[in-house]
Each structure stands twice: as C-alpha cells, then as structure tokens.
Scaffold this motif. Structure first.
Motif, PDB file in Angstrom:
ATOM      1  N   SER A  87       0.828  -1.206   0.000  1.00 38.53           N
ATOM      2  CA  SER A  87       0.000   0.000   0.000  1.00 38.53           C
ATOM      3  C   SER A  87       0.866   1.261   0.000  1.00 38.53           C
ATOM      4  O   SER A  87       0.599   2.213  -0.748  1.00 38.53           O
ATOM      5  N   THR A 169      -5.707   0.502  -2.769  1.00 39.24           N
ATOM      6  CA  THR A 169      -5.055   0.672  -1.466  1.00 39.24           C
ATOM      7  C   THR A 169      -6.077   0.772  -0.330  1.00 39.24           C
ATOM      8  O   THR A 169      -5.715   0.568   0.830  1.00 39.24           O
ATOM      9  N   LEU A 170      -7.339   1.094  -0.666  1.00 44.46           N
ATOM     10  CA  LEU A 170      -8.374   1.137   0.374  1.00 44.46           C
ATOM     11  C   LEU A 170      -8.608  -0.250   0.978  1.00 44.46           C
ATOM     12  O   LEU A 170      -8.489  -0.423   2.193  1.00 44.46           O
ATOM     13  N   SER A 173      -5.387  -1.371   2.771  1.00 48.11           N
ATOM     14  CA  SER A 173      -5.218  -0.828   4.120  1.00 48.11           C
ATOM     15  C   SER A 173      -6.053  -1.595   5.125  1.00 48.11           C
ATOM     16  O   SER A 173      -5.615  -1.864   6.253  1.00 48.11           O
ATOM     17  N   ALA A 223      -9.423   9.286   1.278  1.00 44.36           N
ATOM     18  CA  ALA A 223     -10.161   8.130   1.794  1.00 44.36           C
ATOM     19  C   ALA A 223      -9.212   7.082   2.356  1.00 44.36           C
ATOM     20  O   ALA A 223      -9.497   6.446   3.383  1.00 44.36           O
ATOM     21  N   GLY A 224      -8.061   6.904   1.697  1.00 39.97           N
ATOM     22  CA  GLY A 224      -7.072   5.953   2.200  1.00 39.97           C
ATOM     23  C   GLY A 224      -6.542   6.337   3.568  1.00 39.97           C
ATOM     24  O   GLY A 224      -6.401   5.483   4.459  1.00 39.97           O
ATOM     25  N   LEU A 227      -9.318   5.756   6.305  1.00 42.42           N
ATOM     26  CA  LEU A 227      -9.446   4.352   6.695  1.00 42.42           C
ATOM     27  C   LEU A 227      -8.251   3.913   7.534  1.00 42.42           C
ATOM     28  O   LEU A 227      -8.410   3.205   8.545  1.00 42.42           O
TER      29      LEU A 227
END
Length: 300
Positions: A87, A169-170, A173, A223-224, A227
């Motif tokens: 990530s 990557t969301l 993670s 967003a990444g 989270l």
C-alpha cells in the motif's frame, strides 16, 4: 517588527520561499499578516507535511530495534506487513507520477524502505510454515526477489492502471491491519509491536488528512488516510488494553516444538506437574509381569 522580518538573511528568505512560495512568504513572514487565512492554512500544511516526512524517516526504527534486540518477531503479522508495504509503495508511485508536492507523500518512501526491512526480519526470525523448511539465506533471497519485482512493476505500469491500484489501497489498508488486529485479540497481547510506531501513525494520518485536503484535494488519497486512521486507532486501543501482557498461548502452554524434555519440565507451570511415587518392591520377590498382575491385601 516588520523591519526585521523584511531584512532576514538571503538563505532564510530563499528557504521560506521554496517552502511556501513568494506570495505567502511576503504575506506571513515579511508583512506578518496573520489575517491571511489562505496562506496560514497553506503554511501550516507545508510545515506539517515536512514534519511528517522527517518523522516518517524514523517512525519504524523503534520497531526494528525491538525485533533485533529480542531476536524475535513474535506478535507481528507477516501478512499485515506485506500488504501495508504494498500500500505504501503504490501511494508513493501514484503521488510521484501525478507530481504531487514531495511534502504530501515523502514519508511513504521512508516507510516503504523500513517496512521492507521489517518484513525481511519477520521472514528470518518467524518464517511462515511454507518457508520454514528452507534455509534462512534462501528465504531472504526469495523475499528480495519479490520486492524487486513489485518495484519494477510499479515503475512501468501505465498511469491508468496505477490509478486503479491507488483505489485498491483502500481494501489493502483494511486487510493489512485486520490480521494484526485479529492476532492481537487471539493472543491477548501485542507482542513486539511498537507503541511509538502505532501512535506516530495515528498522528501522521490525522495530519495527512489536513495536508491532502489543503494541497492535493484527491478524494482517493484522502479516503485511504481516513481508513488507515480508523484502523490505527483500533490498534492503539488494543495496545492500551493489552499493555504489559504476554501472549496467552505462551503462558498457558509454553513452547513445545524443538525443545528438550528437560527444558519443557523447567518451563511447565507448577500446577501441571504431577509427582508420581513408586513404592519399592519387597526384597526377594520378583515384580509381577504387567499382563499377569496379582492383587493381594496385607494382613497384620
């Protein structure tokens, strides 16, 4: 005061202009215009960004020292570190390709390098069952080959594909933290997990949400970080709950594989030890055979 700020040495002025730009340097530093909210937010974002980059260069060092000093990676999930490293590497490549300011993603470079070293140490000290039978040198070479292959793939992949990887990557993670969270819960301990690294990641995610919104405005990147913040907070709560506790399975069962019987007896809890007393046989009488045992009662 402005007479001083407008006549600062050239190297200070050049450094300030290179960080916040000519307009904001003149407004904030030279004119001391604290009412310029836009430049204040931008300058704060730049300062936080540079601080995160510097902090990221040493964030995982305590974790490295813990593993090396203990010669063990107990409590660390290999799956978590592999996914987390991937990530970091994707975000690094995506940000570099899109020419984002280095202050908004620079820590990913250092965190990727540090995570690669930690992953190699986990493979060395606590290898998975699929690699445990191989010699240590072969495990290390195999891991380095995987790292080089991923780096080359991210360097040559098209930008459109890299954007899809950034979206990925969301879930990365999410899945990078879940194995570690589950392992902590099952063991009721965080093992060799570094509190400094977890706390630093929480602070870094908070600051990155601000710097990304101020300088980049990319919703995927934001967003990444959001989270990652939630998952790191959960890890922080686990560290607070299990602080000072050893792994449950090691306390109750102790190590049993590859340990001599003598050491097992030393490590076994006292409550599990059973003392067996065998009375001596009567003189001149042979012990009965197991298959032909006779029972008698002594009569005074």
């Amino acid at each position: 005061m402005t007479a001083i700020t407008r006549n600062l040495p050239w190297f200070i002025k050049d450094l300030g202009v290179s960080i916040v730009g000519e307009k904001c340097y003149t407004s904030i530093v030279e004119n001391l215009d604290l009412a310029d909210v836009e430049c204040l937010k931008y300058s704060l974002s730049k300062g936080l960004g540079l601080g995160i980059v510097v902090g990221g260069s040493i964030m995982k060092v305590p974790q490295l020292l813990l593993i090396v000093s203990a010669r063990s990676a107990r409590g660390l999930s290999l799956t978590s570190y592999v996914l987390e490293t991937l990530s970091y590497a994707i975000t690094l490549a995506y940000s570099y390709r899109n020419e984002f300011p280095f202050s908004t993603y620079g820590e990913n470079l250092f965190l990727t390098l540090q995570n690669v070293i930690i992953t190699l140490l986990i493979v060395h000290y606590n290898p998975p069952s699929s690699l445990a039978a191989r010699p240590s040198a072969q495990r290390t070479i195999f891991s380095l080959q995987a790292v080089i292959a991923c780096a080359l793939a991210l360097a040559v992949v098209p930008s459109s594909t890299l954007a899809l990887c950034q979206i990925a990557t969301l879930p990365l993670s999410l899945f990078s933290k879940l194995p570690q969270i589950r392992q902590n819960h099952r063991a009721q301990s965080t093992g060799q997990l570094s509190a400094f690294a977890v706390i630093s990641q929480i602070g870094g995610c908070l600051a990155r949400l601000f710097t990304t919104a101020t300088e980049v405005g990319d919703p995927i990147v934001s967003a990444g970080f959001a989270l990652a913040l939630a998952l790191n907070v959960l890890l922080g709560l686990q560290m607070w709950m299990y602080w000072g506790k050893e792994a449950k399975d090691e306390i109750e069962l102790g190590p049993t594989i590859g340990v001599s019987d003598e050491k097992k007896a030393q490590w076994a809890p006292a409550a599990h030890k059973v003392e067996v007393v065998v009375p001596p046989a009567s003189p001149g009488r042979a012990s009965p055979r197991p298959g032909n045992r006779r029972w008698s009662r002594k009569v005074d």
